[in-house]
Design a protein around this motif. Structure first.
Motif, PDB file in Angstrom:
ATOM      1  N   ARG A  25     -18.228   4.673   8.927  1.00 51.37           N
ATOM      2  CA  ARG A  25     -17.906   3.647   9.918  1.00 51.37           C
ATOM      3  C   ARG A  25     -16.697   4.110  10.716  1.00 51.37           C
ATOM      4  NH1 ARG A  25     -18.830   1.064   5.123  1.00 51.37           N
ATOM      5  NH2 ARG A  25     -20.657  -0.321   5.063  1.00 51.37           N
ATOM      6  N   VAL A  26     -16.725   3.890  12.003  1.00 47.00           N
ATOM      7  CA  VAL A  26     -15.654   4.368  12.870  1.00 47.00           C
ATOM      8  C   VAL A  26     -14.319   3.752  12.468  1.00 47.00           C
ATOM      9  CG1 VAL A  26     -14.857   4.582  15.247  1.00 47.00           C
ATOM     10  CG2 VAL A  26     -17.304   4.658  14.755  1.00 47.00           C
ATOM     11  N   THR A  27     -14.315   2.449  12.148  1.00 45.85           N
ATOM     12  CA  THR A  27     -13.055   1.779  11.824  1.00 45.85           C
ATOM     13  C   THR A  27     -12.397   2.349  10.574  1.00 45.85           C
ATOM     14  OG1 THR A  27     -14.335   0.067  10.673  1.00 45.85           O
ATOM     15  CG2 THR A  27     -13.659  -0.408  12.931  1.00 45.85           C
ATOM     16  N   GLU A  28     -13.194   3.029   9.726  1.00 43.19           N
ATOM     17  CA  GLU A  28     -12.631   3.614   8.504  1.00 43.19           C
ATOM     18  C   GLU A  28     -12.159   5.053   8.736  1.00 43.19           C
ATOM     19  OE1 GLU A  28     -15.800   3.186   5.731  1.00 43.19           O
ATOM     20  OE2 GLU A  28     -15.713   0.987   5.717  1.00 43.19           O
ATOM     21  N   TYR A  29     -12.330   5.561   9.951  1.00 44.45           N
ATOM     22  CA  TYR A  29     -11.971   6.947  10.262  1.00 44.45           C
ATOM     23  C   TYR A  29     -10.974   7.034  11.416  1.00 44.45           C
ATOM     24  CZ  TYR A  29     -15.390   9.248   7.219  1.00 44.45           C
ATOM     25  OH  TYR A  29     -16.080   9.726   6.129  1.00 44.45           O
ATOM     26  N   GLY A  30     -10.242   5.931  11.691  1.00 44.41           N
ATOM     27  CA  GLY A  30      -9.321   5.937  12.828  1.00 44.41           C
ATOM     28  C   GLY A  30      -8.326   7.066  12.791  1.00 44.41           C
ATOM     29  N   GLN A  31      -7.664   7.258  11.649  1.00 44.55           N
ATOM     30  CA  GLN A  31      -6.647   8.304  11.547  1.00 44.55           C
ATOM     31  C   GLN A  31      -7.265   9.699  11.574  1.00 44.55           C
ATOM     32  OE1 GLN A  31      -4.092   6.065  12.384  1.00 44.55           O
ATOM     33  NE2 GLN A  31      -3.107   7.901  11.586  1.00 44.55           N
ATOM     34  N   GLU A  32      -8.424   9.858  10.873  1.00 41.79           N
ATOM     35  CA  GLU A  32      -9.095  11.169  10.872  1.00 41.79           C
ATOM     36  C   GLU A  32      -9.524  11.558  12.283  1.00 41.79           C
ATOM     37  OE1 GLU A  32      -9.596   8.774   8.776  1.00 41.79           O
ATOM     38  OE2 GLU A  32      -9.906   9.501   6.727  1.00 41.79           O
ATOM     39  N   ILE A  33      -9.963  10.585  13.048  1.00 40.78           N
ATOM     40  CA  ILE A  33     -10.387  10.878  14.423  1.00 40.78           C
ATOM     41  C   ILE A  33      -9.185  11.286  15.268  1.00 40.78           C
ATOM     42  CG2 ILE A  33     -11.388   9.885  16.515  1.00 40.78           C
ATOM     43  CD1 ILE A  33     -13.155   8.146  14.669  1.00 40.78           C
ATOM     44  N   ALA A  34      -8.057  10.601  15.074  1.00 35.37           N
ATOM     45  CA  ALA A  34      -6.839  10.969  15.811  1.00 35.37           C
ATOM     46  C   ALA A  34      -6.442  12.406  15.493  1.00 35.37           C
ATOM     47  CB  ALA A  34      -5.715  10.001  15.477  1.00 35.37           C
ATOM     48  N   MET A  35      -6.559  12.801  14.223  1.00 34.87           N
ATOM     49  CA  MET A  35      -6.230  14.182  13.825  1.00 34.87           C
ATOM     50  C   MET A  35      -7.226  15.171  14.418  1.00 34.87           C
ATOM     51  SD  MET A  35      -5.227  13.406   9.851  1.00 34.87           S
ATOM     52  CE  MET A  35      -5.114  15.135   9.422  1.00 34.87           C
ATOM     53  N   PHE A  36      -8.495  14.765  14.494  1.00 38.70           N
ATOM     54  CA  PHE A  36      -9.538  15.616  15.084  1.00 38.70           C
ATOM     55  C   PHE A  36      -9.211  15.884  16.552  1.00 38.70           C
ATOM     56  CE2 PHE A  36     -13.746  16.725  16.663  1.00 38.70           C
ATOM     57  CZ  PHE A  36     -14.355  17.366  15.592  1.00 38.70           C
ATOM     58  N   VAL A  37      -8.823  14.819  17.264  1.00 38.04           N
ATOM     59  CA  VAL A  37      -8.449  14.962  18.675  1.00 38.04           C
ATOM     60  C   VAL A  37      -7.239  15.882  18.808  1.00 38.04           C
ATOM     61  CG1 VAL A  37      -7.576  13.718  20.698  1.00 38.04           C
ATOM     62  CG2 VAL A  37      -9.430  12.733  19.333  1.00 38.04           C
ATOM     63  N   ASN A  38      -6.300  15.712  17.890  1.00 29.28           N
ATOM     64  CA  ASN A  38      -5.078  16.513  17.951  1.00 29.28           C
ATOM     65  C   ASN A  38      -5.395  18.018  17.866  1.00 29.28           C
ATOM     66  OD1 ASN A  38      -2.112  16.244  18.078  1.00 29.28           O
ATOM     67  ND2 ASN A  38      -2.179  17.346  16.127  1.00 29.28           N
ATOM     68  N   LYS A  39      -6.359  18.373  17.016  1.00 26.61           N
ATOM     69  CA  LYS A  39      -6.704  19.794  16.895  1.00 26.61           C
ATOM     70  C   LYS A  39      -7.385  20.306  18.166  1.00 26.61           C
ATOM     71  CE  LYS A  39      -8.882  23.310  14.061  1.00 26.61           C
ATOM     72  NZ  LYS A  39      -9.691  23.654  12.867  1.00 26.61           N
ATOM     73  N   ILE A  40      -8.201  19.462  18.802  1.00 22.59           N
ATOM     74  CA  ILE A  40      -8.822  19.874  20.077  1.00 22.59           C
ATOM     75  C   ILE A  40      -7.738  20.170  21.108  1.00 22.59           C
ATOM     76  CG2 ILE A  40     -10.253  19.080  21.999  1.00 22.59           C
ATOM     77  CD1 ILE A  40     -11.956  17.550  19.986  1.00 22.59           C
ATOM     78  N   VAL A  41      -6.705  19.333  21.136  1.00 19.00           N
ATOM     79  CA  VAL A  41      -5.590  19.556  22.060  1.00 19.00           C
ATOM     80  C   VAL A  41      -4.863  20.845  21.695  1.00 19.00           C
ATOM     81  CG1 VAL A  41      -3.388  18.649  22.880  1.00 19.00           C
ATOM     82  CG2 VAL A  41      -5.324  17.101  22.558  1.00 19.00           C
ATOM     83  N   GLU A  42      -4.648  21.060  20.379  1.00 17.18           N
ATOM     84  CA  GLU A  42      -3.983  22.290  19.935  1.00 17.18           C
ATOM     85  C   GLU A  42      -4.788  23.525  20.328  1.00 17.18           C
ATOM     86  OE1 GLU A  42      -3.406  21.921  15.773  1.00 17.18           O
ATOM     87  OE2 GLU A  42      -1.739  20.495  15.934  1.00 17.18           O
ATOM     88  N   ASN A  43      -6.126  23.400  20.320  1.00 19.80           N
ATOM     89  CA  ASN A  43      -6.993  24.507  20.730  1.00 19.80           C
ATOM     90  C   ASN A  43      -7.088  24.649  22.247  1.00 19.80           C
ATOM     91  OD1 ASN A  43      -7.504  25.097  18.060  1.00 19.80           O
ATOM     92  ND2 ASN A  43      -9.539  24.171  18.010  1.00 19.80           N
TER      93      ASN A  43
END
Length: 799
Positions: free
Chosen positions: A265-283
């Motif tokens: 469920r998306v609501t249970e992955y809020g922080q993981e998704i933020a970290m996922f986005v962060n790595k895309i930015v780092e890349n």
């Protein structure tokens, strides 16, 4: 150059071993059939991520099309090809539509608490909502002045008459989603106008009032109060999504769709998704803007050697699809490096749910959720990703880009090996859609009996998984006919398999037909799960069984054919919760209730013996009747309550046979009449049908909707025939009655005062001569009556 940009990029075929080298699947990444090779080194494990529902309303038949078809493919891979399938599905429980719906419903609930009585203030609010809704959604309706609620329907017909008659709004075009949306808006306003006359409202029906006006009131309430919702108050939104998630699983389970192995469920992955986005930015494939949003950088991604819009490169500049992908709550910004760049993290505005991130409070973009959750569960590469065809662009194309950007280590990365897209289910040329409100929910369709879980699945199997299906009468009849043929096959195969009078050795004809069917089935399913062809294979085997000569048919061949067809329909999910390994023949629904079996089968056997004797040239005898009754013994009087009705029926049947034996003057006729009554009335009323067969035992089966419909049709035809016969007899009686009157007397009325020798009038009542034109007409009527009277006289003499 433009044509090159619109071509799909190369696809890297997986390397490895597979137990089914002949198996090919249609891959949206190549728009062609390609060999299916799992990336598991042993060739057994298959990883699969499926886009699940956005849970803000009840699932409809369009959703059933996606999830049932996906379930069929999953079962084929698992149960037919014997792969170890790991199936992950997500629940989208936060997105723009959910935010709007959840917030609007919450605001309306709060508004109703403060305005439980329909007063002038409420009516004024609704009037404003009415004006705003029409102005935004139905611009062709004259705005100055806006029509009064009582005049709205006439104004809508004037402005959108072509659309309401099924035509496209643009001349020469074909009606589709745009027209369906207009009809939806007109229906929404029409419903509201029916309660907008304040003089008709009372304090006793505020619930009905608010139900009628809610859809026009939602946008206004949201505009006025939506920004006051706290971003960390997720319960406002999950209250909506939890309800519809439960209802979704209840609905698809009713359609025999298997639960996923894992659910995210998306609501249970809020922080993981933020970290996922962060790595895309780092890349360096994402960038933030001043408001705290993060966008995917398509240009940088492609310059690094990657490909954007792998699935539908021709749509990459489709502004309308891109806007839909960004969502209704997205705000325009001048900081995007390219108009096509899309949000992977959205800064939460007032009234929107939020999670902490490097860039401030925000929420996931729609596409990023699947990238993050699928990667968390299945890693840097998966075998299969699936969803509805409408998700291909931009949702799945953006998913692919994000995930490949996340996993990229300086080289191009193929995140998904096989993309499977399920075709649409359409009605009246337009796809079924929650936003268009042109759908029938799954639970409504099942409750009304429009469909059964099996009949709907059969239609999807006949249509194939990736082609669009439009529900038509022909398609429904084809599905019903296929189901009836297989129903009858299972009943006959079960009887034949248990028939000790048949040859026990395999007959070469049916055995060869089964062998051929097994080979053809493998070819069909290796051909990208060609279920339409697979269903035809089953139909042909059923036809071979039906045409087999009884003298050559063996019980073993019947058993083998019955068990194989049972296995295949079970694999396709047409046999309820039954397991593929079951030794039974047939699917759910061909057996009568268990409490009935100890009584109905002996009753059917007694009836068969008596009926066969009564139909014989010699006729039935009292001795035979008594022998049959003695053979079946007495009825067990200790039947439990669930069996009592069936036990009583057997007792009554035997009593009636004894009565006929003791006092009937025409044993055969009365026994046949009794047998018909048991079949057509007694058992039928208990939803059990005896299907009589020449020189063989009657088939005992439940009354199916098709059998009930066929019987009703026969009864209706008989009634119509009787009515036509009665009408003809009545007309004959009226004609005969009319013929009693002599043509010489028919005009001797007060209307005339003189007649000639034949009884034709010569003068009117006032003494005037009868006009020539009137005289001609009277002469014609006289001649007709003369024929009728002469016919009556002739009939009277014969009688």
């Amino acid at each position: 150059m433009a044509s090159v940009a619109r071509q799909q990029p190369p696809w890297s075929a997986p390397t490895g071993t597979t137990p089914h080298p002949k198996l090919q699947v249609y891959n949206s990444l190549t728009r062609s059939k390609v060999p299916f090779v799992p990336h598991d080194p042993n060739g057994r494990r298959v990883t699969w991520y499926a886009c699940g529902p956005t849970v803000y309303d009840d699932a409809h038949l369009g959703h059933a099309r996606n999830y049932v078809s996906t379930d069929i493919l999953r079962r084929i891979l698992r149960d037919y090809f014997k792969f170890d399938v790991e199936f992950v599905m997500n629940i989208t429980d936060i997105d723009d539509k959910i935010i709007l719906r959840g917030r609007q419903q919450h605001l309306l609930e709060e508004y109703i608490k403060l305005h439980s009585h329909i007063d002038g203030e409420v009516l004024g609010m609704v009037e404003t909502a009415y004006q705003r809704y029409i102005h935004k959604n139905l611009p062709l309706i004259e705005q100055d002045p806006l029509p009064l609620p009582k005049d709205f329907q006439a104004a809508a017909r004037k402005a959108y008459g072509k659309v309401l008659q099924g035509e496209a709004i643009e001349s020469g075009a074909k009606a589709g989603d745009k027209e369906a949306k207009i009809k939806m808006h007109i229906n929404t306003v029409t419903t509201a106008t029916q309660v907008m006359d304040g003089s008709q409202m009372t304090d006793s029906d505020p619930k009905c009032f608010y139900t009628a006006v809610q859809d026009i009131l939602y946008p206004l309430l949201d505009e006025q109060e939506g920004s006051k919702i706290r971003g960390d108050d997720h319960a406002i939104f999950t209250k909506l999504t939890k309800k519809f998630e439960e209802r979704f699983f209840s609905d698809v389970r009713a359609l025999n769709v298997m639960d996923p192995d894992e659910l995210t469920r998306v609501t249970e992955y809020g922080q993981e998704i933020a970290m996922f986005v962060n790595k895309i930015v780092e890349n360096r494939f994402g960038y933030s803007t001043s408001d705290g949003s993060v966008y995917f950088d398509i240009d940088t991604f492609e310059k690094a050697g990657n490909s954007y819009a792998r699935l539908e490169p021709w749509n990459r500049s489709n502004n309308e699809l891109q806007a839909d992908g960004e969502g209704a709550l997205s705000q325009k910004t001048s900081e995007k490096r390219s108009p096509a760049d899309f949000a992977i993290w959205k800064a939460s505005k007032p009234g929107e749910p939020s999670w902490p991130s490097t860039w401030g409070p925000g929420r996931p973009g729609w596409h990023i959720e699947c990238s993050a959750m699928a990667s968390a569960k299945l890693g840097k590469q998966m075998d299969i990703h699936s969803g509805g065809i409408d998700l291909a662009f931009p949702h799945h194309d953006n998913e692919l880009a994000q995930s490949e950007a996340y996993w990229s280590q300086g080289t191009e990365h193929q995140w998904v090996n096989y993309f499977l897209h399920m075709g649409h289910l359409s009605i009246a040329g337009s796809k079924m859609s929650k936003s268009l409100k042109n759908f029938t929910t799954i639970r409504t369709a099942l409750e009304r009996g429009d469909w059964t879980p099996r009949s709907l699945r059969i239609v999807f199997l006949l249509g194939g998984w990736r082609d669009g299906i439009e529900i038509t009468d022909d398609l429904v009849q084809a599905g019903s006919g296929w189901e009836d043929r297989v129903d009858n096959f299972f009943l006959n195969a079960k009887y034949a398999a248990a028939d000790q009078t048949l040859n026990n050795e395999k007959d070469s004809g049916l055995a060869l037909a089964l062998q051929s069917a097994e080979s053809e089935m493998y070819d069909a399913l290796c051909d990208s799960f060609n279920t339409a062809r697979a269903m035809a294979v089953i139909s042909r085997l059923v036809g071979d069984f039906n045409s087999a000569e009884r003298g050559t048919l063996s019980s073993q061949s019947a058993r083998d054919a019955g068990k194989w067809v049972t296995k295949m329909v079970t694999i396709f999910g047409l046999n309820g919760k039954a397991l593929e390994e079951s030794e039974d023949i047939g699917w759910e629904g061909i057996d009568i209730p268990s409490p009935a079996k100890p009584y109905v089968f002996p009753l059917a056997s007694m009836r068969d013996n008596l009926r066969e004797a009564a139909l014989s040239r010699e006729g039935i005898s009292k001795d035979l009747m008594n022998t049959v009754l003695q053979q079946y013994g007495e009825v067990d009087g200790s039947a439990d309550p669930s069996s009592a009705t069936y036990a009583n029926l057997v007792y009554k049947f035997k009593s009636d046979v004894k009565a006929i034996a003791s006092c009937s003057s025409n044993l055969s006729k009365d026994i046949l009449s009794l047998c018909d009554r048991v079949r057509d009335v007694d058992l039928w009323n208990l939803n059990i049908y005896l299907e009589d067969r020449e020189s063989r035992p009657a088939l005992v089966r439940p009354v199916t909707p098709h059998l009930a419909a066929a019987r009703q049709e026969r009864e209706d035809r008989a009634k119509q025939k009787e009515a036509e016969k009665a009408k003809l007899e009545q007309e004959a009686r009226e004609k005969a009655e009319k013929g009693k009157l002599s043509h010489r007397d028919m005009f001797r009325t007060k209307e005339f005062s003189a007649w000639d020798n034949d009884g034709l009038p010569t003068k009117m009542a006032n003494g005037d001569e009868v006009a020539k034109s009137r005289s001609k007409k009277l002469k014609k009527d006289w001649e007709r009556q003369k024929k009728a009277h002469e016919a009556w006289l002739a009939a009277s003499k014969m009688a």
